[in-house]
Write a protein that holds these residues in place. Structure first.
Motif, PDB file in Angstrom:
ATOM      1  N   LYS A   1      47.314  55.293  24.886  1.00 14.05           N
ATOM      2  CA  LYS A   1      47.870  56.599  24.570  1.00 14.05           C
ATOM      3  C   LYS A   1      47.920  57.367  25.880  1.00 14.05           C
ATOM      4  O   LYS A   1      46.893  57.516  26.550  1.00 14.05           O
ATOM      5  CB  LYS A   1      46.986  57.359  23.577  1.00 14.05           C
ATOM      6  N   GLN A   2      49.099  57.865  26.248  1.00 13.32           N
ATOM      7  CA  GLN A   2      49.145  58.593  27.509  1.00 13.32           C
ATOM      8  C   GLN A   2      50.207  59.678  27.500  1.00 13.32           C
ATOM      9  O   GLN A   2      51.211  59.605  26.784  1.00 13.32           O
ATOM     10  CB  GLN A   2      49.384  57.635  28.681  1.00 13.32           C
ATOM     11  N   LEU A   3      49.933  60.696  28.308  1.00 11.39           N
ATOM     12  CA  LEU A   3      50.857  61.800  28.517  1.00 11.39           C
ATOM     13  C   LEU A   3      51.520  61.616  29.871  1.00 11.39           C
ATOM     14  O   LEU A   3      50.848  61.401  30.879  1.00 11.39           O
ATOM     15  CB  LEU A   3      50.107  63.134  28.469  1.00 11.39           C
ATOM     16  N   LEU A   4      52.835  61.722  29.877  1.00 17.01           N
ATOM     17  CA  LEU A   4      53.613  61.524  31.096  1.00 17.01           C
ATOM     18  C   LEU A   4      54.436  62.774  31.381  1.00 17.01           C
ATOM     19  O   LEU A   4      54.791  63.514  30.458  1.00 17.01           O
ATOM     20  CB  LEU A   4      54.550  60.323  30.948  1.00 17.01           C
ATOM     21  N   GLU A   5      54.751  63.009  32.644  1.00 16.23           N
ATOM     22  CA  GLU A   5      55.613  64.140  32.974  1.00 16.23           C
ATOM     23  C   GLU A   5      56.899  63.657  33.625  1.00 16.23           C
ATOM     24  O   GLU A   5      56.895  62.807  34.509  1.00 16.23           O
ATOM     25  CB  GLU A   5      54.894  65.161  33.861  1.00 16.23           C
ATOM     26  N   TRP A   6      58.001  64.196  33.125  1.00 13.45           N
ATOM     27  CA  TRP A   6      59.340  63.834  33.600  1.00 13.45           C
ATOM     28  C   TRP A   6      59.685  64.695  34.802  1.00 13.45           C
ATOM     29  O   TRP A   6      59.473  65.904  34.808  1.00 13.45           O
ATOM     30  CB  TRP A   6      60.343  64.067  32.485  1.00 13.45           C
ATOM     31  N   ARG A   7      60.252  64.059  35.810  1.00 15.17           N
ATOM     32  CA  ARG A   7      60.674  64.810  36.986  1.00 15.17           C
ATOM     33  C   ARG A   7      61.955  64.210  37.557  1.00 15.17           C
ATOM     34  O   ARG A   7      62.231  63.030  37.385  1.00 15.17           O
ATOM     35  CB  ARG A   7      59.583  64.837  38.055  1.00 15.17           C
TER      36      ARG A   7
ATOM     37  N   THR B   1      66.431  70.088  35.126  1.00 20.88           N
ATOM     38  CA  THR B   1      65.339  70.445  34.238  1.00 20.88           C
ATOM     39  C   THR B   1      65.428  69.589  32.977  1.00 20.88           C
ATOM     40  O   THR B   1      66.465  69.025  32.665  1.00 20.88           O
ATOM     41  CB  THR B   1      65.366  71.936  33.879  1.00 20.88           C
ATOM     42  N   PHE B   2      64.313  69.518  32.257  1.00 16.97           N
ATOM     43  CA  PHE B   2      64.182  68.589  31.131  1.00 16.97           C
ATOM     44  C   PHE B   2      64.164  69.357  29.826  1.00 16.97           C
ATOM     45  O   PHE B   2      63.297  70.208  29.595  1.00 16.97           O
ATOM     46  CB  PHE B   2      62.884  67.791  31.287  1.00 16.97           C
ATOM     47  N   HIS B   3      65.134  69.058  28.956  1.00 21.81           N
ATOM     48  CA  HIS B   3      65.215  69.730  27.665  1.00 21.81           C
ATOM     49  C   HIS B   3      65.307  68.733  26.511  1.00 21.81           C
ATOM     50  O   HIS B   3      65.524  69.112  25.362  1.00 21.81           O
ATOM     51  CB  HIS B   3      66.425  70.671  27.644  1.00 21.81           C
ATOM     52  N   ALA B   4      65.141  67.452  26.805  1.00 23.73           N
ATOM     53  CA  ALA B   4      65.263  66.424  25.762  1.00 23.73           C
ATOM     54  C   ALA B   4      64.085  66.500  24.807  1.00 23.73           C
ATOM     55  O   ALA B   4      62.959  66.781  25.204  1.00 23.73           O
ATOM     56  CB  ALA B   4      65.339  65.037  26.394  1.00 23.73           C
ATOM     57  N   LYS B   5      64.378  66.256  23.544  1.00 20.75           N
ATOM     58  CA  LYS B   5      63.318  66.222  22.545  1.00 20.75           C
ATOM     59  C   LYS B   5      63.660  65.176  21.505  1.00 20.75           C
ATOM     60  O   LYS B   5      64.828  64.983  21.151  1.00 20.75           O
ATOM     61  CB  LYS B   5      63.088  67.599  21.905  1.00 20.75           C
ATOM     62  N   GLY B   6      62.636  64.490  21.041  1.00 20.84           N
ATOM     63  CA  GLY B   6      62.882  63.441  20.061  1.00 20.84           C
ATOM     64  C   GLY B   6      61.682  62.538  19.913  1.00 20.84           C
ATOM     65  O   GLY B   6      60.673  62.675  20.614  1.00 20.84           O
ATOM     66  N   ALA B   7      61.804  61.605  18.990  1.00 20.55           N
ATOM     67  CA  ALA B   7      60.789  60.573  18.795  1.00 20.55           C
ATOM     68  C   ALA B   7      61.503  59.253  18.609  1.00 20.55           C
ATOM     69  O   ALA B   7      62.583  59.196  18.005  1.00 20.55           O
ATOM     70  CB  ALA B   7      59.916  60.892  17.583  1.00 20.55           C
TER      71      ALA B   7
ATOM     72  N   TYR C   1      64.466  57.894  29.908  1.00 13.97           N
ATOM     73  CA  TYR C   1      63.529  59.013  30.062  1.00 13.97           C
ATOM     74  C   TYR C   1      62.199  58.514  30.609  1.00 13.97           C
ATOM     75  O   TYR C   1      61.579  59.165  31.464  1.00 13.97           O
ATOM     76  CB  TYR C   1      63.304  59.710  28.720  1.00 13.97           C
ATOM     77  N   ARG C   2      61.775  57.368  30.108  1.00 13.60           N
ATOM     78  CA  ARG C   2      60.465  56.829  30.509  1.00 13.60           C
ATOM     79  C   ARG C   2      60.435  56.464  31.990  1.00 13.60           C
ATOM     80  O   ARG C   2      59.393  56.625  32.651  1.00 13.60           O
ATOM     81  CB  ARG C   2      60.159  55.603  29.638  1.00 13.60           C
ATOM     82  N   ARG C   3      61.565  55.996  32.524  1.00  9.98           N
ATOM     83  CA  ARG C   3      61.605  55.585  33.940  1.00  9.98           C
ATOM     84  C   ARG C   3      61.354  56.752  34.886  1.00  9.98           C
ATOM     85  O   ARG C   3      60.818  56.559  35.975  1.00  9.98           O
ATOM     86  CB  ARG C   3      62.953  54.935  34.269  1.00  9.98           C
ATOM     87  N   ARG C   4      61.766  57.930  34.480  1.00  7.98           N
ATOM     88  CA  ARG C   4      61.585  59.099  35.343  1.00  7.98           C
ATOM     89  C   ARG C   4      60.262  59.829  35.078  1.00  7.98           C
ATOM     90  O   ARG C   4      60.052  60.923  35.588  1.00  7.98           O
ATOM     91  CB  ARG C   4      62.752  60.074  35.177  1.00  7.98           C
TER      92      ARG C   4
END
Length: 486
Positions: free
Chosen positions: A380-386, A393-399, A451-454
């Motif tokens: 389980k981990q929290l990642l930050e997009w950059r 800027t990042f505005h994507a949302k979803g599951a 998204y995960r790559r960034r």
């Protein structure tokens, strides 16, 4: 399909779709901006209205945000006023007030085509200075907003969390899922009609919107004429949720339920969409039900749940469910530089830091969580997009619910950031999309991986002490109160 080209591609697609519209256009967003890209969109609507006498346009916006004035004193309503004036019988604008509704019914729906486009903002501050009036409007936005995003043109829909303004058309990353399906598009146009009709009876209007989202038929989009999807649409929502969850356990994951559904028809694949309307203050909680479906299905072996939020502050029960899930869980949120409030003036400059403080708590919860499955070793981990290269800027949302070897089986897409604010204060609309279509599964898998790559390990987790040092003292003092607004 996914609209290519990022924010600029979304703008090009929407402008061209509106320019060539023939029968119906339904647009819903927090607001419409007053810049050149927005003017191009309004001009496209004008061209379409001039060309097609049968075209009807519905636009729904948040009441306070649509009345906020820019430096030139322009608002969303003044930007749309000439279009409405030229086509008064075919273009309508409705503003929705969820912050200060009268009569205690949860929301007010107002005719936004009034000649005095700023009247709704000044309604509660008549006689005060314009600055105080603006502050009243901003406070209303803080209390709660109409946040539904709809972009339906004729027989196609784009599902996104974007707004209709310059930054969302140029450098603010979001999701853009295009669904070309007449019944699904009709459902969105019906939603827009229900919002407009609610002007006469707001209380009944909310009931109508909820009833529309609980109805079965429009929520199913056949893929390649699939009869299986049509059969699924005839089953009740709660029954479908139960069957998905139960079959996920009995048949080795959500994949088993989808294959079961596929065998009920002659088609090789289908797409089923479940509307997830959320307005906690009015007791409308369909998004919470959608999340229960996802978390129940994720209990199957070798599942992976990806979550993205532009404003990360998950409700306690959702965070607990993710932390306890036997699935691998990854949460993606913006870095400080990629946050939507990065560089904001005055007190708003503290907003990204407040979310960093929340992120530190989320990271700690994930790190110390005890999984429901004692044998599970999933991370389980929290990642930050950059995006240091383009400065987006990042505005994507979803599951995204992924199964090993099958890609994305289901995704939540829409307006919600899945945070405390979306749960309790704002009016949101998302869709739980479940598919057996191999091409769509592959598309959504690539979308998540993009998204995960960034994204990298969150600085809120790696240097929590530094985060707390940088957060203003007043944020720490009033944190418990502020939490419900994030």
């Amino acid at each position: 399909e996914l609209v290519a080209g990022g924010p600029r591609g979304f703008h090009r697609h929407l402008v061209e779709a509106c320019r060539t519209a023939k029968q119906r256009v339904t647009l819903s967003a927090l607001y419409v901006g007053t810049g050149a890209p927005e003017a191009e969109l309004v001009a496209a609507l004008r061209q379409a209205c001039a060309r097609s006498a049968s075209l009807r346009v519905r636009i729904a916006l948040d009441d306070a945000r649509a009345s906020r004035r820019d430096a030139a004193q322009a608002t969303s309503l003044t930007a749309l006023a000439p279009l409405v004036a030229d086509f008064p019988d075919r273009v309508s604008v409705t503003t929705v007030d969820v912050a200060t509704p009268s009569r205690g019914h949860g929301a007010d729906f107002r005719d936004g085509t009034l000649s005095n486009a700023g009247a709704t903002l000044r309604r509660g501050a008549r006689g005060l200075s314009s600055r105080v009036s603006d502050l009243v409007g901003i406070w209303r936005e803080i209390v709660g907003v109409y946040h539904v995003k709809l972009f339906a043109v004729d027989d196609a829909v784009v599902l996104s969390g974007a707004n209709l303004s310059t930054s969302y058309f140029q450098d603010r990353v979001d999701r853009y899922v295009r669904v070309a399906d007449a019944p699904f598009a009709r459902w969105h146009h019906a939603f827009g009609d229900a919002v407009a009709a609610a002007v006469d009876d707001p209380r009944q209007g909310l009931r109508d919107l909820e009833a529309l989202c609980r109805a079965d038929e429009p929520t199913t989009s056949p893929s390649h004429g699939g009869e299986a999807a049509a059969a699924a649409s005839r089953r009740g929502s709660s029954g479908r949720r139960t069957r998905i969850a139960k079959n996920a356990q009995r048949r080795g994951g959500p994949r088993g339920q989808l294959e079961k559904g596929r065998r009920t028809g002659s088609s090789s694949s289908y797409v089923t969409m479940f509307p997830a309307l959320q307005f906690g203050r009015a007791g409308i909680r369909l998004e919470e039900r959608a999340w229960r479906v996802v978390l129940d299905a994720a209990r199957a072996p070798r599942c992976h749940v990806g979550v993205a939020s532009a404003y990360l502050n998950p409700p306690a029960d959702l965070l607990a469910g993710l932390a306890a899930s036997p699935a691998r869980v990854e949460l993606v949120a913006p870095s400080l530089a990629a946050h939507g409030f990065s560089g904001a003036p005055d007190v708003r400059a503290a907003v990204p830091l407040a979310y960093q403080l929340v992120a530190a708590d989320v990271a700690r919860t994930l790190r110390t969580a005890r999984c429901d499955d004692a044998a599970s070793t999933t991370t389980k981990q929290l990642l930050e997009w950059r995006d240091d290269e383009k400065g987006y800027t990042f505005h994507a949302k979803g599951a995204w619910l992924l199964a090993n070897g099958a890609g994305v089986l289901a995704t939540l897409v829409g307006s919600s950031n899945f945070n405390v604010r979306a749960r309790r204060r704002d009016l949101e609309l998302s869709f739980l999309l479940v598919t057996t279509n191999a091409r769509l599964r592959s598309l959504f898998t690539r979308e998540w991986r993009r998204y995960r790559r960034r994204a990298m390990r969150s600085s809120a987790e790696t240097d929590e002490d530094d985060v707390r040092r940088r957060v203003p003292f007043w944020v720490l003092v009033f944190r418990r109160f502020i939490n419900t607004f994030l």
